[in-house]
Enzyme design. Structure first.
Site, mmCIF file in Angstrom:
data_model
loop_
_atom_site.group_PDB
_atom_site.id
_atom_site.type_symbol
_atom_site.label_atom_id
_atom_site.label_comp_id
_atom_site.label_asym_id
_atom_site.label_seq_id
_atom_site.Cartn_x
_atom_site.Cartn_y
_atom_site.Cartn_z
ATOM 1 C CB VAL A 95 8.543 -11.051 17.621
ATOM 2 C CG1 VAL A 95 9.711 -10.173 18.055
ATOM 3 C CG2 VAL A 95 8.746 -12.492 18.062
ATOM 4 C CG ASP A 172 12.624 -15.039 10.062
ATOM 5 O OD1 ASP A 172 12.600 -14.062 9.287
ATOM 6 O OD2 ASP A 172 11.612 -15.723 10.319
ATOM 7 N N GLY A 314 7.064 -12.397 9.545
ATOM 8 C CA GLY A 314 8.222 -13.085 10.092
ATOM 9 C C GLY A 314 8.425 -12.754 11.555
ATOM 10 C CD GLU A 315 9.011 -8.741 13.826
ATOM 11 O OE1 GLU A 315 8.325 -8.882 14.853
ATOM 12 O OE2 GLU A 315 9.193 -7.635 13.279
ATOM 13 N N GLY A 316 8.790 -14.524 13.967
ATOM 14 C CA GLY A 316 8.216 -15.510 14.884
ATOM 15 C C GLY A 316 6.757 -15.230 15.195
#
Lengths: 347, 347
Positions: A95, A172, A314-316
């Site tokens: 991210v 997230d 995930g993570e953005g």
């Protein structure tokens, strides 16, 4: 929390103005495909044509842990949530690399990590509780805890918009969080556990079967009512899911686009849409996660993803890949010449 | 022109190193989907792990006109080619807006516009001839004209790399140029005219039927040999197609990635691959054009597009949307921490 009435419907006049402007720009009608409709939607959100450029982007990574981890739904140890928070703060995660690529900020919000975290630059301590309860045994959260996490999300959105963000991106982190995501998607869409549950970050056949069983068990135990998003989040959600739902609602109330990342984000988006249906106008589906529940949720929301490259991190990260596309779509309305102004003949 | 032997095969050691590095980075294995394999390919191209960041990007928009315009294959008047060149130079086209979005330069190359163009900043006068001949009547170009246009493309690629470009992006402008693109794709892939011909920038049913007939007639008249790319380009190609083929070969010879835009670019890429098969290692499919021939060509080249949003504008717009994704994929190999270095537990 936010009054749903504070989230306005799309502005039809601004959308009509954006469509009319597209017809006069120096390009064949419709030749920008999905970007044209995206720019029209963002005009409707902003109530202006052209809408503001959605830059710079700001990612908020909401981190939380999950009581359901005890059921063996993932091969990753729970300590990885806190370790990855440290990695985000050190700038070493994907991210961070993707945020640098597109000039976006990254804010990490501890809304429910199981262990205490050291204070650090870029970390907001908004811990509501140290992880959720195991939803196969009892509700994951109380209604009060959900509401506090929702408020965290709204406040983070407000703060980022106040400091100049033109687009909010969801992020997230939470080991096991694809399990509550699947349960939320099943609860809000009425689909069964097997349809919406995926392999997350790499589970084997045995763990996958257990994961589907865990999602089914949670739904059977709590029978959450999809018209009661706080109740659904309390029954089978996560603290990062509740905070993300608030973050999405906060963006919508400020009429700022919120670019959704993967399956965690879209499960939270279902909660936001259940709370305030007009919130969907603020949502941009950044990408299509490889998790099957993500597609179910996007279809339920009526959203088409911009990037579809098999990501499941995930993570953005998926939202960040989409941001330049979102910005490009809006930039066209600001900067492209018309047939008249450029002296270009029409067909 | 370029010696095909100057275009090297992919470096297996660098690709293996990139795969091994991916396995150690702080993310689940495979969680970046198509971006992981893309970064591995670019390591193979560069012969280094990590490969250089593919920034800044440089777009070259090759502009040319087409004798086959006389056959009524498009509703747009031929004068629009020169008018759009002026729009590019004034910064008012979509390619300019998207280039500003991602910090890329735009160079316009007149390789075959039908009318004389005034000198201007940002315009390279490399006109080989004032448009092609009508390929339904005679070959569009002589072999010598094709070779001169190929050389223009190689020289533009060299010049952009010499001045610091980390990635080359293809751009094109030429009213009627989806017609020679379809003919090239049919010639190189063996598919029939109806399969590879699309509606370009908006043709009606009658014009579409005529366009398919024109492509068929050109192929029947010249029977081009796909093993002779100069002959194929001479028979049914365009000057911007030949220049783009040279540009792609030039990028490959310099081991710099070339991000392909739409159907014009991928038809030229087929010519480049016929000339030097290893050139495909330098190619990144920026997006999937709505033109059906584009997908046929991408499949023939074995390339999967990064963006698939129904664009059919050309100019380089689809390549520019993909550039941050390409850069993000490589940036991961440069910047993301390993499990060891970040102290993150593995599953």
């Amino acid at each position: 929390m936010i009054d749903p009435a504070a989230i306005l419907p799309a502005d039809d006049d601004a959308m009509a103005a954006a469509r009319a402007l597209h017809a006069r720009l120096t390009k064949p009608a419709g030749s920008l495909g999905a970007l044209e409709e995206l720019s029209v939607r963002l005009a409707g959100l902003a109530g202006a044509c052209p809408p503001p450029l959605p830059v710079p982007g700001a990612v908020a990574v909401f981190a939380g842990d999950h009581g359901v981890h005890a059921q063996g739904v993932t091969p990753w140890p729970q300590e990885v949530t806190a370790q990855m928070v440290a990695n985000f703060l050190g700038g070493g995660a994907v991210v961070n690399a993707f945020a640098r690529q597109v000039g976006a900020s990254v804010t990490v919000v501890d809304v429910g990590v199981a262990v205490p975290l050291e204070p650090a630059d870029g970390l907001l301590d908004r811990k509501v509780r140290a992880g959720t309860r195991d939803f196969t045994v009892e509700p994951a959260l109380s209604r009060d805890e959900v509401e506090r996490a929702l408020t965290v999300g709204v406040e983070v959105a407000d703060s980022l918009v106040d400091t100049g963000a033109g687009a909010l991106l969801t992020g997230d982190m939470g080991i096991a969080n694809t399990t509550p995501s699947a349960a939320l998607i099943a609860a809000f869409t009425g689909r069964d556990a097997a349809t919406v549950t995926g392999r997350g970050t790499g589970v084997d056949d045995e763990t996958y079967a257990r994961k589907v069983g865990v999602v089914s068990a949670g739904l059977a135990l709590h029978r959450p009512d999809p018209a009661d998003p706080v109740g659904v989040l309390a029954a089978v959600g996560g603290l990062e899911h509740a905070a993300l739902a608030g973050y999405i609602l906060g963006a919508a109330a400020r009429r700022v686009p919120v670019v959704l990342d993967g399956v965690i984000a879209v499960s939270a988006a279902l909660a936001a849409a259940a709370f305030a249906p007009h919130a969907v106008h603020a949502m941009v589906a950044g990408h299509r996660s490889a998790e099957p529940g993500a597609t179910v949720a996007l279809n339920h929301l009526g959203l088409t993803p911009l990037v579809d490259l098999g990501l499941r991190l995930g993570e953005g990260t998926g939202a960040l890949l989409a941001l330049p596309i979102v910005a490009g779509a809006v930039r066209v309305l600001h900067e492209v010449a018309t047939f008249d102004s450029a002296g270009v003949s029409e067909k």
